[in-house]
Design a protein around this motif. Structure first.
Motif, PDB file in Angstrom:
ATOM      1  N   HIS A 102       0.849  -1.189   0.000  1.00  0.00           N
ATOM      2  CA  HIS A 102       0.000   0.000   0.000  1.00  0.00           C
ATOM      3  C   HIS A 102       0.884   1.239   0.000  1.00  0.00           C
ATOM      4  O   HIS A 102       1.894   1.300   0.717  1.00  0.00           O
ATOM      5  CB  HIS A 102      -0.911   0.004   1.235  1.00  0.00           C
ATOM      6  N   ILE A 103       0.520   2.208  -0.821  1.00  0.00           N
ATOM      7  CA  ILE A 103       1.308   3.441  -0.962  1.00  0.00           C
ATOM      8  C   ILE A 103       0.412   4.648  -0.737  1.00  0.00           C
ATOM      9  O   ILE A 103      -0.705   4.721  -1.265  1.00  0.00           O
ATOM     10  CB  ILE A 103       1.962   3.511  -2.362  1.00  0.00           C
ATOM     11  N   VAL A 104       0.919   5.598   0.025  1.00  0.00           N
ATOM     12  CA  VAL A 104       0.199   6.839   0.295  1.00  0.00           C
ATOM     13  C   VAL A 104       0.851   7.971  -0.493  1.00  0.00           C
ATOM     14  O   VAL A 104       2.069   8.153  -0.443  1.00  0.00           O
ATOM     15  CB  VAL A 104       0.221   7.184   1.800  1.00  0.00           C
ATOM     16  N   THR A 105       0.043   8.714  -1.223  1.00  0.00           N
ATOM     17  CA  THR A 105       0.528   9.853  -1.990  1.00  0.00           C
ATOM     18  C   THR A 105      -0.517  10.960  -1.899  1.00  0.00           C
ATOM     19  O   THR A 105      -1.331  10.972  -0.977  1.00  0.00           O
ATOM     20  CB  THR A 105       0.829   9.436  -3.443  1.00  0.00           C
ATOM     21  N   THR A 106      -0.497  11.910  -2.838  1.00  0.00           N
ATOM     22  CA  THR A 106      -1.473  12.999  -2.813  1.00  0.00           C
ATOM     23  C   THR A 106      -2.175  13.111  -4.161  1.00  0.00           C
ATOM     24  O   THR A 106      -1.794  12.458  -5.140  1.00  0.00           O
ATOM     25  CB  THR A 106      -0.806  14.359  -2.495  1.00  0.00           C
ATOM     26  N   THR A 107      -3.162  13.964  -4.211  1.00  0.00           N
ATOM     27  CA  THR A 107      -3.921  14.186  -5.447  1.00  0.00           C
ATOM     28  C   THR A 107      -3.246  15.185  -6.375  1.00  0.00           C
ATOM     29  O   THR A 107      -3.759  15.456  -7.463  1.00  0.00           O
ATOM     30  CB  THR A 107      -5.327  14.717  -5.108  1.00  0.00           C
ATOM     31  N   VAL A 108      -2.079  15.732  -5.971  1.00  0.00           N
ATOM     32  CA  VAL A 108      -1.478  16.817  -6.753  1.00  0.00           C
ATOM     33  C   VAL A 108      -0.043  16.507  -7.169  1.00  0.00           C
ATOM     34  O   VAL A 108       0.735  17.412  -7.463  1.00  0.00           O
ATOM     35  CB  VAL A 108      -1.526  18.154  -5.974  1.00  0.00           C
ATOM     36  N   GLU A 109       0.307  15.228  -7.236  1.00  0.00           N
ATOM     37  CA  GLU A 109       1.674  14.860  -7.604  1.00  0.00           C
ATOM     38  C   GLU A 109       1.935  15.027  -9.102  1.00  0.00           C
ATOM     39  O   GLU A 109       1.016  15.042  -9.922  1.00  0.00           O
ATOM     40  CB  GLU A 109       1.954  13.406  -7.210  1.00  0.00           C
ATOM     41  N   HIS A 110       3.210  15.126  -9.436  1.00  0.00           N
ATOM     42  CA  HIS A 110       3.639  15.137 -10.832  1.00  0.00           C
ATOM     43  C   HIS A 110       3.323  13.786 -11.463  1.00  0.00           C
ATOM     44  O   HIS A 110       3.238  12.765 -10.780  1.00  0.00           O
ATOM     45  CB  HIS A 110       5.145  15.426 -10.900  1.00  0.00           C
ATOM     46  N   ASP A 111       3.156  13.774 -12.781  1.00  0.00           N
ATOM     47  CA  ASP A 111       2.821  12.534 -13.484  1.00  0.00           C
ATOM     48  C   ASP A 111       3.866  11.446 -13.279  1.00  0.00           C
ATOM     49  O   ASP A 111       3.547  10.248 -13.365  1.00  0.00           O
ATOM     50  CB  ASP A 111       2.669  12.801 -14.984  1.00  0.00           C
ATOM     51  N   SER A 112       5.118  11.817 -13.030  1.00  0.00           N
ATOM     52  CA  SER A 112       6.158  10.807 -12.846  1.00  0.00           C
ATOM     53  C   SER A 112       5.994  10.065 -11.529  1.00  0.00           C
ATOM     54  O   SER A 112       6.662   9.058 -11.294  1.00  0.00           O
ATOM     55  CB  SER A 112       7.555  11.440 -12.919  1.00  0.00           C
ATOM     56  N   ILE A 113       5.108  10.538 -10.679  1.00  0.00           N
ATOM     57  CA  ILE A 113       4.686   9.799  -9.483  1.00  0.00           C
ATOM     58  C   ILE A 113       3.331   9.140  -9.739  1.00  0.00           C
ATOM     59  O   ILE A 113       3.156   7.937  -9.537  1.00  0.00           O
ATOM     60  CB  ILE A 113       4.594  10.719  -8.253  1.00  0.00           C
ATOM     61  N   SER A 114       2.370   9.916 -10.177  1.00  0.00           N
ATOM     62  CA  SER A 114       0.997   9.406 -10.292  1.00  0.00           C
ATOM     63  C   SER A 114       0.872   8.322 -11.368  1.00  0.00           C
ATOM     64  O   SER A 114       0.107   7.362 -11.200  1.00  0.00           O
ATOM     65  CB  SER A 114       0.019  10.550 -10.580  1.00  0.00           C
ATOM     66  N   ALA A 115       1.613   8.435 -12.474  1.00  0.00           N
ATOM     67  CA  ALA A 115       1.490   7.451 -13.553  1.00  0.00           C
ATOM     68  C   ALA A 115       2.001   6.066 -13.149  1.00  0.00           C
ATOM     69  O   ALA A 115       1.305   5.065 -13.367  1.00  0.00           O
ATOM     70  CB  ALA A 115       2.193   7.953 -14.814  1.00  0.00           C
ATOM     71  N   PRO A 116       3.207   5.933 -12.587  1.00  0.00           N
ATOM     72  CA  PRO A 116       3.624   4.585 -12.172  1.00  0.00           C
ATOM     73  C   PRO A 116       2.768   4.013 -11.049  1.00  0.00           C
ATOM     74  O   PRO A 116       2.534   2.799 -11.004  1.00  0.00           O
ATOM     75  CB  PRO A 116       5.078   4.775 -11.720  1.00  0.00           C
ATOM     76  N   LEU A 117       2.273   4.866 -10.167  1.00  0.00           N
ATOM     77  CA  LEU A 117       1.371   4.377  -9.120  1.00  0.00           C
ATOM     78  C   LEU A 117       0.081   3.849  -9.724  1.00  0.00           C
ATOM     79  O   LEU A 117      -0.428   2.796  -9.327  1.00  0.00           O
ATOM     80  CB  LEU A 117       1.066   5.493  -8.120  1.00  0.00           C
ATOM     81  N   GLN A 118      -0.452   4.575 -10.706  1.00  0.00           N
ATOM     82  CA  GLN A 118      -1.671   4.128 -11.367  1.00  0.00           C
ATOM     83  C   GLN A 118      -1.441   2.816 -12.110  1.00  0.00           C
ATOM     84  O   GLN A 118      -2.298   1.927 -12.106  1.00  0.00           O
ATOM     85  CB  GLN A 118      -2.150   5.198 -12.355  1.00  0.00           C
ATOM     86  N   ALA A 119      -0.261   2.679 -12.716  1.00  0.00           N
ATOM     87  CA  ALA A 119       0.062   1.443 -13.435  1.00  0.00           C
ATOM     88  C   ALA A 119       0.110   0.262 -12.473  1.00  0.00           C
ATOM     89  O   ALA A 119      -0.404  -0.830 -12.789  1.00  0.00           O
ATOM     90  CB  ALA A 119       1.401   1.596 -14.161  1.00  0.00           C
ATOM     91  N   LEU A 120       0.713   0.453 -11.314  1.00  0.00           N
ATOM     92  CA  LEU A 120       0.768  -0.617 -10.315  1.00  0.00           C
ATOM     93  C   LEU A 120      -0.633  -1.001  -9.845  1.00  0.00           C
ATOM     94  O   LEU A 120      -0.961  -2.188  -9.709  1.00  0.00           O
ATOM     95  CB  LEU A 120       1.610  -0.167  -9.120  1.00  0.00           C
ATOM     96  N   GLU A 121      -1.467   0.004  -9.632  1.00  0.00           N
ATOM     97  CA  GLU A 121      -2.827  -0.267  -9.172  1.00  0.00           C
ATOM     98  C   GLU A 121      -3.633  -0.981 -10.244  1.00  0.00           C
ATOM     99  O   GLU A 121      -4.380  -1.931  -9.947  1.00  0.00           O
ATOM    100  CB  GLU A 121      -3.500   1.039  -8.754  1.00  0.00           C
ATOM    101  N   ASN A 122      -3.481  -0.543 -11.493  1.00  0.00           N
ATOM    102  CA  ASN A 122      -4.226  -1.170 -12.592  1.00  0.00           C
ATOM    103  C   ASN A 122      -3.854  -2.646 -12.770  1.00  0.00           C
ATOM    104  O   ASN A 122      -4.687  -3.469 -13.160  1.00  0.00           O
ATOM    105  CB  ASN A 122      -3.961  -0.419 -13.902  1.00  0.00           C
ATOM    106  N   LYS A 123      -2.610  -2.964 -12.477  1.00  0.00           N
ATOM    107  CA  LYS A 123      -2.137  -4.347 -12.614  1.00  0.00           C
ATOM    108  C   LYS A 123      -2.399  -5.177 -11.365  1.00  0.00           C
ATOM    109  O   LYS A 123      -2.044  -6.356 -11.320  1.00  0.00           O
ATOM    110  CB  LYS A 123      -0.645  -4.341 -12.933  1.00  0.00           C
ATOM    111  N   GLY A 124      -3.016  -4.548 -10.366  1.00  0.00           N
ATOM    112  CA  GLY A 124      -3.321  -5.267  -9.138  1.00  0.00           C
ATOM    113  C   GLY A 124      -2.106  -5.546  -8.276  1.00  0.00           C
ATOM    114  O   GLY A 124      -2.128  -6.447  -7.431  1.00  0.00           O
TER     115      GLY A 124
END
Length: 405
Positions: A102-124
């Motif tokens: 589990h990873i905690v971040t914010t709603t206002v991060e740069h894409d170089s944070i939000s994109a890899p996090l989203q990829a990890l979540e999408n892949k389960g």
């Protein structure tokens, strides 16, 4: 053309250019080689490493050179997940039930944070919690970060300063709060901050911040387009290589080092170390003068500044000129004598309101009209005057167009 987009990128400082030129001549050898040309290149790299470390109060052994901020951010994320997986393997022997990292971040991060996090979540492969900006104070609240932490949290990654609004996040307070809750958990939490927008503008000291990892991007502080990553106690076996191969960077990042660019990054860091206060004062003076002139020319009722926190970078002005037909992209498109951004540089020209500004609780119509003006070390008041006067003309022309429609 006057340049007012220093949050997107900065020109190379003269001293940086000279250092790169010198390195191209004397540092051409392979740093892994044991003969004189290679040893000379290795010496230059280690000097640069020392300069980068000194810039952020770190030990030089904890600095790794990377291709840039995006690589550094991705590396931290994937290393945190890999470290969590490794710890789960050892704990599974005791019969513990596996839970995804589990990873905690914010709603206002740069894409170089939000994109890899989203990829990890999408892949389960990971669960992500995004902490929102507090509407009252315009920042991330440490207690909200703590509330998001779960027993399987392996990483907290929060930017030090936002690239669009300039808002500075309370990283030191967040780190302290996370450490307190971490003591109650059975596993450790890696704390990372993307400081790409902070270096060269405000003081950055990894020990005061209490972080495990910190990202630097050279082109944000008058250096070349490479980066560096700080990892506390790098050799403690809780961090993992990202690029495998020949064992460069003490085995942490394979690939023959780009000596001239590393030297340039080191020189840029040394300039920050030696002259930060001068840079901060100069940028703050130009930014404050800009905001005064904006209010004077347009009137306080006709503009709104979109950073609601008093804690903000000294050079960043995110402003909306209110009115129909004054969308930020139209203002920037029609400007001939200056250039700035409509928000995040990665989304310039996008006609939709910035998702980041919306996450900062800026109204949709106001966000649509936003432009980001970021000043530099040498921005002067005469340039500000020229900027504001052309803005006035562009806005008047756009209003006339709207009236004719």
């Amino acid at each position: 053309m006057l340049y007012f987009d220093f949050n997107a990128t900065t020109p190379l400082a003269d001293e940086v250019i000279e250092s790169i030129k010198d390195a191209l001549t004397v540092g051409w050898g392979n740093p892994s080689s044991k003969y004189d040309a290679g040893l000379q290149a290795r010496m230059l790299i280690e000097e640069a490493r020392n300069n980068v470390a000194a810039c952020i109060g770190a030990a030089s052994r904890d600095i790794i050179f990377t291709s840039g901020g995006s690589e550094s951010n991705n590396w931290v994320i994937y290393s945190a997940v890999e470290n969590y997986e490794a710890s789960c393997i050892s704990r599974s022997e005791s019969g513990e039930t596996y839970r995804k990292p589990h990873i905690v971040t914010t709603t206002v991060e740069h894409d170089s944070i939000s994109a890899p996090l989203q990829a990890l979540e999408n892949k389960g492969k990971a669960d992500i919690t995004k902490v929102p900006i507090n509407k009252t104070i315009g920042e991330i609240v440490p207690s909200d970060v703590v509330a998001a932490i779960q027993p399987n949290t392996c990483l907290v990654t929060i930017m030090m300063a936002n690239n669009e609004t300039g808002t500075i996040m309370p990283i030191r307070e967040i780190s302290s709060a996370v450490r307190r809750i971490e003591n109650k958990l059975s596993s450790s939490i890696m704390i990372h901050t993307d400081a790409a927008q902070a270096i060269g503008k405000i003081p950055v000291n990894v020990n005061e911040l209490g972080v495990d990892c910190l990202t630097l991007a050279g082109h944000k502080f008058y250096g070349p387009r490479i980066g560096a990553l700080y990892v506390k106690n790098l050799n403690n076996k809780t961090f993992h290589p990202f690029i495998l191969g020949g064992g460069q960077e003490n085995g942490w990042r394979a690939g023959t080092e780009n000596t001239p660019m590393i030297v340039g990054l080191g020189k840029a860091a040394a300039l920050v170390r030696d002259y930060l206060n001068d840079y901060t004062v100069a940028m703050e003076d130009s930014r404050d003068y800009l905001e005064i002139k904006m209010a004077e020319i347009f009137g306080n009722k006709n503009i709104t500044f979109n950073c609601k926190s008093p804690n903000k970078l000294p050079n960043t002005c995110n402003v909306s000129i209110l009115g129909k037909g004054l969308e930020g992209y139209k203002v920037v498109k029609n400007a001939k004598g200056f250039c700035c951004s409509t928000g995040s540089a990665c989304h310039s020209g996008n006609c939709e309101p910035s998702k980041i500004l919306l996450s900062f609780h800026v109204g949709k119509d106001v966000a649509r009209n936003a432009i980001r003006i970021s000043t530099g070390r040498h921005t002067n008041r005469k340039q500000i005057d020229s900027l504001v006067m052309e803005l006035r003309k562009v806005v008047d022309d756009l209003k006339t167009t709207v009236e004719k429609e």
